[in-house]
Design a protein around this motif. Sequence first.
Motif, PDB file in Angstrom:
ATOM      1  N   LYS A  41       0.841  -1.205   0.000  1.00  0.00           N
ATOM      2  CA  LYS A  41       0.000   0.000   0.000  1.00  0.00           C
ATOM      3  C   LYS A  41       0.875   1.254   0.000  1.00  0.00           C
ATOM      4  O   LYS A  41       0.621   2.204  -0.741  1.00  0.00           O
ATOM      5  CB  LYS A  41      -0.912  -0.014   1.222  1.00  0.00           C
ATOM      6  N   ARG A  42       1.925   1.236   0.817  1.00  0.00           N
ATOM      7  CA  ARG A  42       2.831   2.385   0.873  1.00  0.00           C
ATOM      8  C   ARG A  42       3.545   2.583  -0.465  1.00  0.00           C
ATOM      9  O   ARG A  42       3.646   3.704  -0.966  1.00  0.00           O
ATOM     10  CB  ARG A  42       3.854   2.194   1.990  1.00  0.00           C
ATOM     11  N   GLU A  44       2.531   1.611  -3.406  1.00  0.00           N
ATOM     12  CA  GLU A  44       1.567   2.068  -4.409  1.00  0.00           C
ATOM     13  C   GLU A  44       1.319   3.572  -4.263  1.00  0.00           C
ATOM     14  O   GLU A  44       1.233   4.293  -5.251  1.00  0.00           O
ATOM     15  CB  GLU A  44       0.254   1.308  -4.257  1.00  0.00           C
ATOM     16  N   ARG A  45       1.252   4.044  -3.042  1.00  0.00           N
ATOM     17  CA  ARG A  45       1.064   5.474  -2.797  1.00  0.00           C
ATOM     18  C   ARG A  45       2.246   6.269  -3.341  1.00  0.00           C
ATOM     19  O   ARG A  45       2.071   7.318  -3.964  1.00  0.00           O
ATOM     20  CB  ARG A  45       0.907   5.705  -1.294  1.00  0.00           C
ATOM     21  N   TYR A  46       3.461   5.753  -3.133  1.00  0.00           N
ATOM     22  CA  TYR A  46       4.653   6.422  -3.668  1.00  0.00           C
ATOM     23  C   TYR A  46       4.626   6.472  -5.192  1.00  0.00           C
ATOM     24  O   TYR A  46       5.012   7.471  -5.789  1.00  0.00           O
ATOM     25  CB  TYR A  46       5.926   5.723  -3.209  1.00  0.00           C
ATOM     26  N   TRP A  48       2.026   6.616  -7.148  1.00  0.00           N
ATOM     27  CA  TRP A  48       1.085   7.667  -7.573  1.00  0.00           C
ATOM     28  C   TRP A  48       1.690   9.055  -7.399  1.00  0.00           C
ATOM     29  O   TRP A  48       1.492   9.939  -8.229  1.00  0.00           O
ATOM     30  CB  TRP A  48      -0.230   7.561  -6.802  1.00  0.00           C
ATOM     31  N   TRP A  49       2.437   9.263  -6.301  1.00  0.00           N
ATOM     32  CA  TRP A  49       3.085  10.564  -6.106  1.00  0.00           C
ATOM     33  C   TRP A  49       4.140  10.819  -7.174  1.00  0.00           C
ATOM     34  O   TRP A  49       4.247  11.920  -7.706  1.00  0.00           O
ATOM     35  CB  TRP A  49       3.718  10.657  -4.714  1.00  0.00           C
TER      36      TRP A  49
END
Length: 73
Positions: A41-42, A44-46, A48-49
Motif C-alpha cells: 500500500k505504501r 503504491e502510494r509512492y 502515484w506521487w
Amino acid sequence: MSTSERVDAASGAAGPVPGTGDGDPVERTGRRDELRRANEKRNERYVWWYLAYFLFGIHLVAFVMIFAVMHGK
C-alpha cells in the motif's frame, strides 16, 4: 530449558525467544501477509506521487516551451 526459551525477569515464566521459529506458523504467516500488504500500500502510494510529479513536470516544460515559441522573435 531449551535454547529457544528465556526466563521472564518479572514473572519467572519461560517463554519463546522472538525470532527463533517458535509460535504458530499461521500467526507468523498472517503477520508476514499483513506487513506485505502494508508495504504494498505504501509503495503504491509512492508510485502515484511519482506519477503526479512527473506529469506536473511534463506540463510545466510544455507550458514554458509554448511561452517561448509564442514570445520569440
